[in-house]
Design a protein around this motif. Sequence first.
Motif, PDB file in Angstrom:
ATOM      1  N   ALA A   1       2.279   1.873  -3.438  1.00  0.00           N
ATOM      2  CA  ALA A   1       1.346   2.466  -4.368  1.00  0.00           C
ATOM      3  C   ALA A   1       0.924   3.931  -3.995  1.00  0.00           C
ATOM      4  N   GLN A   2       0.811   4.227  -2.685  1.00  0.00           N
ATOM      5  CA  GLN A   2       0.772   5.604  -2.193  1.00  0.00           C
ATOM      6  C   GLN A   2       2.000   6.543  -2.675  1.00  0.00           C
ATOM      7  N   TYR A   3       3.050   6.065  -2.659  1.00  0.00           N
ATOM      8  CA  TYR A   3       4.309   6.616  -3.038  1.00  0.00           C
ATOM      9  C   TYR A   3       4.101   6.999  -4.492  1.00  0.00           C
TER      10      TYR A   3
ATOM     11  N   GLU B   1       5.786   1.983 -11.947  1.00  0.00           N
ATOM     12  CA  GLU B   1       6.078   0.655 -10.911  1.00  0.00           C
ATOM     13  C   GLU B   1       7.212  -0.246 -11.491  1.00  0.00           C
TER      14      GLU B   1
ATOM     15  N   ASP C   1       0.873  -1.254  -0.046  1.00  0.00           N
ATOM     16  CA  ASP C   1       0.172   0.001   0.135  1.00  0.00           C
ATOM     17  C   ASP C   1       0.696   1.138  -0.150  1.00  0.00           C
TER      18      ASP C   1
ATOM     19  N   ALA D   1       1.690   7.302  -6.468  1.00  0.00           N
ATOM     20  CA  ALA D   1       0.499   8.068  -6.656  1.00  0.00           C
ATOM     21  C   ALA D   1       0.888   9.274  -6.356  1.00  0.00           C
TER      22      ALA D   1
ATOM     23  N   ARG E   1       3.261  10.755  -9.178  1.00  0.00           N
ATOM     24  CA  ARG E   1       2.398  11.128 -10.358  1.00  0.00           C
ATOM     25  C   ARG E   1       1.781  12.560 -10.259  1.00  0.00           C
ATOM     26  N   LYS E   2       1.285  12.497  -9.181  1.00  0.00           N
ATOM     27  CA  LYS E   2       0.623  14.058  -8.397  1.00  0.00           C
ATOM     28  C   LYS E   2       1.755  15.181  -8.850  1.00  0.00           C
TER      29      LYS E   2
END
Length: 194
Positions: free
Chosen positions: A12-14, A37, A9, A16, A19-20
């Motif tokens: 995946a948060q990293y 990834e 998790d 995101a 990308r932001k």
Amino acid sequence: MSLVSRETDALAQYAALVRKWNPAINLVAPSTLTDFEHRHVEDCLQVVELSAERTGSWLDIGSGGGLPGLIIAIERPDLDVTLIESDRRKASFLRNAVRELGLQNTRILADRIEDVARLDVANVSARALAPLGLLMAYVSQHLEPSGRAWLMKGRSWQAEVEEAKKVWAFDLTSHPSRTDPDAAILEISGIHHV
């Protein structure tokens, strides 16, 4: 929630977060975001796997968007991880990521590598930072005598090793990259001037 799913998790948060923030700061090449990834996370996880037996403090130099430093911090909560990044905007991203990911084991130094007082860490990592000869000066400044460096190098790594050997003596084990057939992870210890 198991430890494995917590780490998954967090990765995946990293991804995101990168990308932001990437359109504003350019943490990674925009063309690599769609395959982030594999191109970045999987690439950096190789360092985590290769160094699994290592303990002690960890320093990631020229961290940029946190590769491999934040990946190491996420996967190895048992280590104290320091990331050095001189670009203030990237350091701001790193601080935000540490906060949002809840990484209690991680600190960010927004400074030039050579301006940071000697840290005497057990492990140093770097990815796509500088030619090996220059990188060795940075690594030797912060690595304890019995420490080990994990340097992620691209297709010219063999030529860089030969060039660095003109100035530096070191023990080297090269690990082929699983994500790029021309790249390698250089495991280096026993660094000193020739």
